[in-house]
Design an enzyme around this catalytic site. Structure first.
Site, PDB file in Angstrom:
ATOM      1  N   ARG A  24      11.386  -5.400   5.068  1.00 58.58           N
ATOM      2  CA  ARG A  24      11.213  -3.990   5.442  1.00 58.58           C
ATOM      3  C   ARG A  24      11.893  -3.698   6.783  1.00 58.58           C
ATOM      4  O   ARG A  24      12.436  -2.621   6.980  1.00 58.58           O
ATOM      5  CB  ARG A  24       9.710  -3.678   5.508  1.00 58.58           C
ATOM      6  N   ARG A  68      11.354  -0.579  11.962  1.00 58.44           N
ATOM      7  CA  ARG A  68      10.126  -0.415  12.753  1.00 58.44           C
ATOM      8  C   ARG A  68      10.030  -1.496  13.818  1.00 58.44           C
ATOM      9  O   ARG A  68      10.213  -2.679  13.518  1.00 58.44           O
ATOM     10  CB  ARG A  68       8.895  -0.516  11.839  1.00 58.44           C
ATOM     11  N   ARG A  82      -0.203  -9.020  14.014  1.00 61.90           N
ATOM     12  CA  ARG A  82      -0.760  -8.079  13.024  1.00 61.90           C
ATOM     13  C   ARG A  82      -1.552  -8.835  11.958  1.00 61.90           C
ATOM     14  O   ARG A  82      -2.580  -8.358  11.480  1.00 61.90           O
ATOM     15  CB  ARG A  82       0.371  -7.247  12.401  1.00 61.90           C
ATOM     16  N   LYS A 102       0.839  -1.210   0.000  1.00 63.43           N
ATOM     17  CA  LYS A 102       0.000   0.000   0.000  1.00 63.43           C
ATOM     18  C   LYS A 102       0.873   1.260   0.000  1.00 63.43           C
ATOM     19  O   LYS A 102       0.716   2.131  -0.841  1.00 63.43           O
ATOM     20  CB  LYS A 102      -0.938   0.011   1.222  1.00 63.43           C
ATOM     21  N   ARG A 121      -9.684   0.300   9.268  1.00 60.34           N
ATOM     22  CA  ARG A 121      -9.184  -1.039   9.596  1.00 60.34           C
ATOM     23  C   ARG A 121     -10.207  -1.831  10.399  1.00 60.34           C
ATOM     24  O   ARG A 121      -9.936  -2.976  10.768  1.00 60.34           O
ATOM     25  CB  ARG A 121      -7.912  -0.905  10.440  1.00 60.34           C
TER      26      ARG A 121
HETATM   27  P1  AMP Z   1       0.714   0.667   9.241  1.00 61.16           P
HETATM   28  O1  AMP Z   1       1.825   1.638   9.029  1.00 61.16           O
HETATM   29  O2  AMP Z   1      -0.501   0.964   8.404  1.00 61.16           O
HETATM   30  O3  AMP Z   1       1.153  -0.767   9.148  1.00 61.16           O
HETATM   31  O4  AMP Z   1       0.228   0.870  10.745  1.00 61.16           O
HETATM   32  C1  AMP Z   1       1.093   0.617  11.849  1.00 61.16           C
HETATM   33  C2  AMP Z   1       0.293   0.468  13.117  1.00 61.16           C
HETATM   34  O5  AMP Z   1      -0.410   1.700  13.404  1.00 61.16           O
HETATM   35  C3  AMP Z   1      -0.811  -0.592  13.094  1.00 61.16           C
HETATM   36  O6  AMP Z   1      -0.311  -1.895  13.357  1.00 61.16           O
HETATM   37  C4  AMP Z   1      -1.715  -0.089  14.210  1.00 61.16           C
HETATM   38  O7  AMP Z   1      -1.163  -0.330  15.478  1.00 61.16           O
HETATM   39  C5  AMP Z   1      -1.680   1.423  13.980  1.00 61.16           C
HETATM   40  N1  AMP Z   1      -2.726   1.852  13.027  1.00 61.16           N
HETATM   41  C6  AMP Z   1      -2.547   2.390  11.790  1.00 61.16           C
HETATM   42  N2  AMP Z   1      -3.725   2.651  11.203  1.00 61.16           N
HETATM   43  C7  AMP Z   1      -4.677   2.264  12.088  1.00 61.16           C
HETATM   44  C8  AMP Z   1      -6.108   2.239  12.053  1.00 61.16           C
HETATM   45  N3  AMP Z   1      -6.799   2.668  10.977  1.00 61.16           N
HETATM   46  N4  AMP Z   1      -6.757   1.769  13.148  1.00 61.16           N
HETATM   47  C9  AMP Z   1      -6.082   1.346  14.237  1.00 61.16           C
HETATM   48  N5  AMP Z   1      -4.748   1.306  14.320  1.00 61.16           N
HETATM   49  C10 AMP Z   1      -4.042   1.764  13.262  1.00 61.16           C
END
Ligand code: AMP
Length: 192
Positions: free
Chosen positions: A128, A134, A146, A14, A89
């Site tokens: 990554r 991260r 996750r 994404k 999400r």
């Molecule tokens: P990402 O960078 O999209 O993989 O997001 C990293 C982390 O941020 C996720 O594993 C969640 O802990 C949190 N996060 C990001 N977007 C959301 C969302 N829409 N709802 C809840 N937690 C989120």
């Protein structure tokens, strides 16, 4: 304004493909994950609260990300629309997004879903981890959490969006980054 969701499991690509789509259609790419990581880096109260959840591979509360999205819609100008990455999400977030858009007299144009199998999620996230460092990419256990969170809380959105024809799926593998990107862009072109 055009509102798109970029959907898919962690590691689907994404964030990797968002830039090209956003540039081509003059959209603002909004990643809730990036926004949350920026809050953590800035040491804000929100960031402090979110950090332990993110590092454990859990979702942060719906209200937190919904507020971020609404704030972005209210403040970002000069674009033809928004490309949401990592939001919604949960079903609650999707319903909230529909309400936020309806209140603005707008609606979601399409959900662009990039799909990869779970085995590839591990492979991509581990790769990554070696580049971005991260904490939530670092251990098998957190990656597994996750993936579980994706299947239990996020995957139900597929049926939610399929119901009214807003869901469009493209394979995020196999192939090189360029091949995958070209497939994704072709699909988005077919929606425009
Ligand atoms: P990402 O960078 O999209 O993989 O997001 C990293 C982390 O941020 C996720 O594993 C969640 O802990 C949190 N996060 C990001 N977007 C959301 C969302 N829409 N709802 C809840 N937690 C989120």
């Amino acid at each position: 304004m055009k509102y798109y969701i970029l959907f898919g499991p962690p590691g689907a690509g994404k964030g990797t493909h968002a830039g090209a789509i956003a540039e081509k259609y003059n959209l603002k790419h909004i990643s809730t994950g990036d926004l949350l990581r920026a809050e953590i880096k800035a040491g804000t109260e929100l960031g402090l609260k979110a950090k332990s959840l993110i590092d454990a591979g859990c979702l942060v509360p719906d209200e937190v990300v919904e507020g971020m999205i609404e704030n972005a819609f209210n403040t970002i100008k000069g674009v033809d629309g928004f490309l949401l990455d990592g939001f919604p999400r949960t079903i609650a977030q999707a319903e909230s997004l529909d309400k936020i858009l309806a209140a603005r007299g707008e609606s979601l144009k399409a959900v662009i879903s990039i799909m990869i199998p779970d085995e590839l999620v591990y492979e991509r996230i581990k790769h990554r981890a070696s580049i971005e460092g991260r904490a939530d990419d670092a251990s098998d256990e957190i990656i597994a959490n996750r993936i579980r969170t994706y299947h239990s809380q996020t995957e139900p959105l597929i049926d939610f969006y399929k119901k009214d024809g807003r869901y469009h799926e493209v394979a995020g593998y196999p192939g090189t980054l360029e091949e995958n990107q070209s497939r994704v862009l072709k699909m988005v072109e077919s929606l425009a």
